[in-house]
Design an enzyme around this catalytic site. Structure first.
Site, PDB file in Angstrom:
ATOM      1  N   TYR A 161       0.527   4.477  -2.212  1.00  0.00           N
ATOM      2  CA  TYR A 161      -0.507   5.319  -2.087  1.00  0.00           C
ATOM      3  C   TYR A 161      -0.041   6.196  -0.495  1.00  0.00           C
ATOM      4  CZ  TYR A 161      -5.370   6.950  -1.015  1.00  0.00           C
ATOM      5  OH  TYR A 161      -6.636   7.689  -0.475  1.00  0.00           O
ATOM      6  N   ASP A 162      -0.051   5.271   0.394  1.00  0.00           N
ATOM      7  CA  ASP A 162       0.175   5.976   1.774  1.00  0.00           C
ATOM      8  C   ASP A 162       1.397   7.049   1.830  1.00  0.00           C
ATOM      9  OD1 ASP A 162      -1.472   3.679   2.077  1.00  0.00           O
ATOM     10  OD2 ASP A 162      -0.374   2.887   3.925  1.00  0.00           O
ATOM     11  N   GLY A 190     -13.199 -10.582  10.253  1.00  0.00           N
ATOM     12  CA  GLY A 190     -14.236  -9.437  10.518  1.00  0.00           C
ATOM     13  C   GLY A 190     -14.047  -8.659  11.810  1.00  0.00           C
ATOM     14  N   ASP A 234      -3.107  -4.259   5.979  1.00  0.00           N
ATOM     15  CA  ASP A 234      -4.680  -3.811   6.203  1.00  0.00           C
ATOM     16  C   ASP A 234      -4.606  -3.466   7.537  1.00  0.00           C
ATOM     17  OD1 ASP A 234      -6.891  -3.162   4.850  1.00  0.00           O
ATOM     18  OD2 ASP A 234      -8.065  -4.675   5.388  1.00  0.00           O
ATOM     19  N   GLN A 261     -11.609  -6.541  12.771  1.00  0.00           N
ATOM     20  CA  GLN A 261     -11.288  -5.335  12.320  1.00  0.00           C
ATOM     21  C   GLN A 261     -12.150  -4.194  12.425  1.00  0.00           C
ATOM     22  OE1 GLN A 261     -11.354  -7.691  10.212  1.00  0.00           O
ATOM     23  NE2 GLN A 261     -11.500  -7.202   8.152  1.00  0.00           N
ATOM     24  N   ARG A 285      -9.408   1.439  12.863  1.00  0.00           N
ATOM     25  CA  ARG A 285      -9.334   2.861  11.965  1.00  0.00           C
ATOM     26  C   ARG A 285     -10.547   3.797  12.485  1.00  0.00           C
ATOM     27  NH1 ARG A 285      -7.289   3.864   7.158  1.00  0.00           N
ATOM     28  NH2 ARG A 285      -5.231   3.202   7.573  1.00  0.00           N
ATOM     29  N   PHE A 304     -19.666  -4.978  -0.369  1.00  0.00           N
ATOM     30  CA  PHE A 304     -20.549  -5.573   0.311  1.00  0.00           C
ATOM     31  C   PHE A 304     -21.963  -5.331  -0.295  1.00  0.00           C
ATOM     32  CE2 PHE A 304     -18.752  -6.012   5.103  1.00  0.00           C
ATOM     33  CZ  PHE A 304     -17.810  -6.786   4.508  1.00  0.00           C
ATOM     34  N   ARG A 355       0.905  -1.204   0.117  1.00  0.00           N
ATOM     35  CA  ARG A 355       0.173   0.053  -0.010  1.00  0.00           C
ATOM     36  C   ARG A 355       0.807   1.328   0.019  1.00  0.00           C
ATOM     37  NH1 ARG A 355      -4.909  -2.190   3.167  1.00  0.00           N
ATOM     38  NH2 ARG A 355      -5.695   0.251   3.244  1.00  0.00           N
ATOM     39  N   ARG A 377     -13.819  -0.284  11.257  1.00  0.00           N
ATOM     40  CA  ARG A 377     -13.718   0.796  10.326  1.00  0.00           C
ATOM     41  C   ARG A 377     -14.870   1.853  10.780  1.00  0.00           C
ATOM     42  NH1 ARG A 377     -10.147  -1.552   9.344  1.00  0.00           N
ATOM     43  NH2 ARG A 377      -9.047  -2.247   7.522  1.00  0.00           N
TER      44      ARG A 377
END
Ligand SMILES: NC(=O)c1ccc[n+]([C@@H]2O[C@H](COP(=O)([O-])OP(=O)(O)OC[C@H]3O[C@@H](n4cnc5c(N)ncnc54)[C@H](O)[C@@H]3O)[C@@H](O)[C@H]2O)c1
Length: 325
Positions: free
Chosen positions: A153-154, A215, A282, A217, A286, A199, A150, A219
Site C-alpha cells: 500500500y505505502d 495505546g 504501525d 501511539q 501520526r 472500537f 504494509r 492518531r
C-alpha cells in the site's frame, strides 16, 4: 460539470458521489466492488444525474474511454479514489492494491490527457511511514519500509504520486495530489479492521476495545464531511495545480484516549484489551501539518470528535441491528 469518481462504492468515494450530485454535477461512478458496497450508492442511484459502471480501473482502456465519452460525456474532473485502504484489506489483496495504484493511476492519467480533464489523486499519510518529523508537512519525504507488510500500500501510493508527477511534467495535465490522514464516519465497513470501526463495533457489541501495544501511539481523526469539503475545495482550486496537499484533522490523541471517548459516546464503561502487540510497522505518531490546505484553500476541519463519533455510532448501530440474526 461532469465528474468521474473511481472507487465510488467505497467509504470516501460514495460520500464524494453524494456531494458532487448535491452540487448539481453529473457523476459517473466506477468500482469493481473489491472492498466497496453497492448499498453505499443507494441514494445516488435514485438520482438521474448519476451513472455507474462496474469496471476494474486497471482495465480502463481506450475502448472504455470511448464508451464513457459516448454514454456519459467527457468528464471535466477525475477523482481517483479506487484502492483498498485498510490494513486488513490490502494485506488480503496486496497485488490488486499495487495494480490499482500503479496501472489504475496510469489509466486515470491517460484518461485525463485524452479528455483534457483535471485529475485529483487520493494518496495517503502512509507515504510518511513511521514519521521522524512531527507533525508531517508535505515537504517531508517519509520513513517507509519498502518490503514490510504494509509496503504494498505505502509504496504503491508513493509510486502513484511519482507517476502522476512525472506524467504531469511530461504531458502537462492539470493534476493535484491529496494525502489523506485517518478519516472516519458513516459507511465504513464494520469489519474493515481500522481503529474507528473496530472500537465502535466493539463498544456497540459490549466487547472490550482492542488497543494495540498499550495505546500510547497517537492518531488524529478527521470526520468524513470535513474531508469531502477539503477534497472539493482542492479539486476546484487552480492554486493546487501540480501540488500535494495534506487533508486531515490535526487534533492528536493517544489511542487510549480515543478508546475512552468512544466508550463515553456509546454510554458503556471503559473496557480495554491491551494484550495485543502493535502490528509490524504501525506508526507511533501520526498528525498532519495542514498549513498548506489552510493557506491555499482556507480549509480546516470543523466537526469535533464527539459529534463525528455520535453520527458514526448511529450509522453502525443501524447496520449492526440489520445484520445481527
Ligand atoms: N479512509 C481513510 O482514512 C483514507 C486515508 C488515506 C487514504 N485514503 C484513500 O482514499 C481512497 C478511498 O479509501 P476508502 O477508505 O474509501 O476505502 P474503501 O475500501 O472503502 O474504498 C475503495 C474503493 O475502491 C474500489 N476499488 C479498489 N480497487 C479497484 C479497482 N481496481 N477498480 C475499481 N474499483 C476499485 C473498492 O471496491 C472500494 O469501493 C483510497 O485511495 C485510499 O487510499 C483513505
Amino acid at each position: 460539470m461532469k465528474v468521474l469518481i473511481t472507487g465510488a462504492a467505497g467509504f470516501v468515494g460514495s460520500h464524494l458521489v453524494d456531494a458532487y450530485l448535491s452540487d448539481g454535477c453529473d457523476v459517473l461512478g466506477i468500482d469493481n466492488f473489491i472492498t466497496g458496497d453497492i448499498s453505499n450508492l443507494r441514494d445516488a442511484r435514485e438520482n438521474p444525474r448519476f451513472a455507474f459502471r462496474e469496471l476494474d480501473v486497471t482495465k480502463m482502456d481506450e475502448r472504455s474511454l470511448a464508451d464513457i465519452a459516448e454514454s456519459f460525456g467527457t468528464p471535466d474532473l477525475i477523482l481517483h479514489f479506487a484502492s483498498p485502504a485498510s490494513p486488513i484489506d490490502y494485506a488480503q489483496r496486496p497485488l490488486e492494491t499495487m495494480r490499482v495504484n500503479s496501472l489504475g493511476t496510469e489509466n486515470c492519467c491517460q484518461a485525463a490527457l485524452a479528455w483534457g480533464a483535471r485529475l485529483l489523486l487520493a494518496s495517503t499519510s502512509e507515504c510518511y511511514g513511521d514519521p521522524l518529523v512531527h507533525p508531517q508537512p508535505e515537504s517531508y519525504w517519509g520513513n517507509v519500509n519498502p518490503v514490510g507488510p504494509r509496503s504494498c500500500y505505502d509504496e504503491s501510493k508513493r509510486y502513484a504520486e511519482a507517476f502522476v508527477t512525472t506524467f504531469t511534467n511530461v504531458h502537462g495535465i492539470d493534476s493535484r495530489i491529496i494525502r489523506i490522514f485517518n478519516t472516519y464516519g458513516p459507511r465504513m465497513r464494520v469489519d474493515d479492521g481500522r481503529v474507528v470501526p473496530n472500537f465502535v463495533g466493539q463498544a456497540l457489541r459490549g466487547e472490550p476495545l482492542t488497543v494495540y501495544g498499550g495505546g500510547m501511539q497517537t492518531r488524529s481523526f478527521c470526520y468524513v464531511s470535513d474531508l469531502v469539503d477539503g477534497i472539493r475545495a482542492c479539486a476546484a482550486s487552480d492554486e493546487t495545480r501540480g501540488r500535494i496537499v495534506n487533508l486531515g484533522n490535526p487534533e492528536e490523541r493517544t489511542i487510549r484516549q480515543f478508546a475512552e471517548i468512544v466508550c463515553e459516546i456509546a454510554g458503556v464503561p471503559l473496557d480495554v484489551d491491551d494484550a495485543t502487540p502493535m502490528p509490524v510497522d504501525d506508526p507511533g505518531r501520526r498528525c498532519p501539518d495542514i498549513s498548506r490546505a489552510k493557506a491555499l484553500l482556507g480549509w480546516s476541519p470543523k466537526v469535533d470528535i464527539r459529534t463525528g463519533l455520535r453520527a458514526t455510532l448511529l450509522d453502525f448501530s443501524a447496520r449492526l441491528t440489520v445484520t445481527t440474526p
